[in-house]
Write a protein that holds these residues in place. Structure first.
Motif, short mmCIF file in Angstrom:
data_model
loop_
_atom_site.label_atom_id
_atom_site.label_comp_id
_atom_site.label_asym_id
_atom_site.label_seq_id
_atom_site.Cartn_x
_atom_site.Cartn_y
_atom_site.Cartn_z
N ALA A 27 0.84 -1.20 0.00
CA ALA A 27 0.00 0.00 0.00
C ALA A 27 0.87 1.26 0.00
O ALA A 27 0.58 2.22 -0.72
CB ALA A 27 -0.94 0.00 1.20
N ARG A 28 1.95 1.24 0.79
CA ARG A 28 2.88 2.38 0.82
C ARG A 28 3.52 2.59 -0.55
O ARG A 28 3.63 3.71 -1.03
CB ARG A 28 3.96 2.16 1.87
CG ARG A 28 3.76 3.00 3.09
CD ARG A 28 4.96 2.91 4.02
NE ARG A 28 4.51 2.19 5.19
CZ ARG A 28 5.07 1.12 5.71
NH1 ARG A 28 6.16 0.63 5.22
NH2 ARG A 28 4.57 0.54 6.77
N ARG A 29 3.96 1.51 -1.16
CA ARG A 29 4.59 1.61 -2.49
C ARG A 29 3.62 2.15 -3.51
O ARG A 29 3.98 2.96 -4.36
CB ARG A 29 5.10 0.23 -2.95
CG ARG A 29 6.39 -0.18 -2.28
CD ARG A 29 6.96 -1.43 -2.90
NE ARG A 29 7.50 -1.14 -4.22
CZ ARG A 29 7.63 -2.05 -5.18
NH1 ARG A 29 7.27 -3.29 -4.99
NH2 ARG A 29 8.13 -1.72 -6.35
N MET A 30 2.37 1.70 -3.45
CA MET A 30 1.37 2.18 -4.40
C MET A 30 1.13 3.68 -4.21
O MET A 30 1.03 4.43 -5.19
CB MET A 30 0.07 1.39 -4.25
CG MET A 30 0.18 -0.04 -4.75
SD MET A 30 -1.26 -1.05 -4.40
CE MET A 30 -2.51 -0.25 -5.38
N LYS A 31 1.06 4.12 -2.96
CA LYS A 31 0.85 5.54 -2.69
C LYS A 31 2.06 6.35 -3.16
O LYS A 31 1.89 7.41 -3.78
CB LYS A 31 0.62 5.77 -1.19
CG LYS A 31 0.28 7.19 -0.86
CD LYS A 31 -0.07 7.36 0.60
CE LYS A 31 -0.44 8.81 0.88
NZ LYS A 31 -0.79 9.03 2.26
N GLU A 32 3.27 5.86 -2.89
CA GLU A 32 4.47 6.56 -3.35
C GLU A 32 4.50 6.65 -4.87
O GLU A 32 4.84 7.69 -5.43
CB GLU A 32 5.73 5.85 -2.85
CG GLU A 32 6.00 6.01 -1.39
CD GLU A 32 7.18 5.18 -0.91
OE1 GLU A 32 7.76 4.41 -1.71
OE2 GLU A 32 7.53 5.31 0.27
N LEU A 33 4.14 5.57 -5.54
CA LEU A 33 4.13 5.56 -6.99
C LEU A 33 3.08 6.54 -7.53
O LEU A 33 3.35 7.30 -8.46
CB LEU A 33 3.85 4.15 -7.51
CG LEU A 33 3.86 3.97 -9.02
CD1 LEU A 33 5.16 4.45 -9.63
CD2 LEU A 33 3.60 2.52 -9.38
#
Length: 96
Positions: free
Chosen positions: A68-74
């Motif tokens: 979820a963090r990676r998706m938000k960062e992306l």
């Protein structure tokens, strides 16, 4: 430290790589790598892409919170890049 950099350092250590070795793979100096990881210098978009590519090539598994963090960062990165592109093209952003 961002979750991306935490994942990078975790993967590097799990593979028993020295910073010098991974820095070479990422096409930066060990000194620059260290400064990015410590947050002394910002992570450039091009280095971020190379890091993501390397992490993906290593088959690093992420838990749901990391995912979820990676998706938000992306999503944030894509948004920033779109805004920059619109500025370069002299296009006005639509009102929300």
């Amino acid at each position: 430290m961002s979750s991306l950099l935490m994942s990078l350092e975790s993967a590097r250590k799990a593979r028993h790589l020295r910073q010098t070795e991974l820095a070479e793979m990422l096409e930066v100096t060990q000194g620059h790598y260290s400064k990015v990881v410590k947050g002394v210098v910002p992570l450039s978009a091009s280095l971020e892409m190379r890091i993501r590519k390397w992490i993906d090539s290593q088959g690093v598994e992420f838990d749901e919170q990391d995912r979820a963090r990676r998706m938000k960062e992306l999503a944030n990165s894509i948004h920033s890049q779109c805004v920059a592109l619109m500025r370069l093209a002299d296009i006005q952003s639509p009102d929300p």
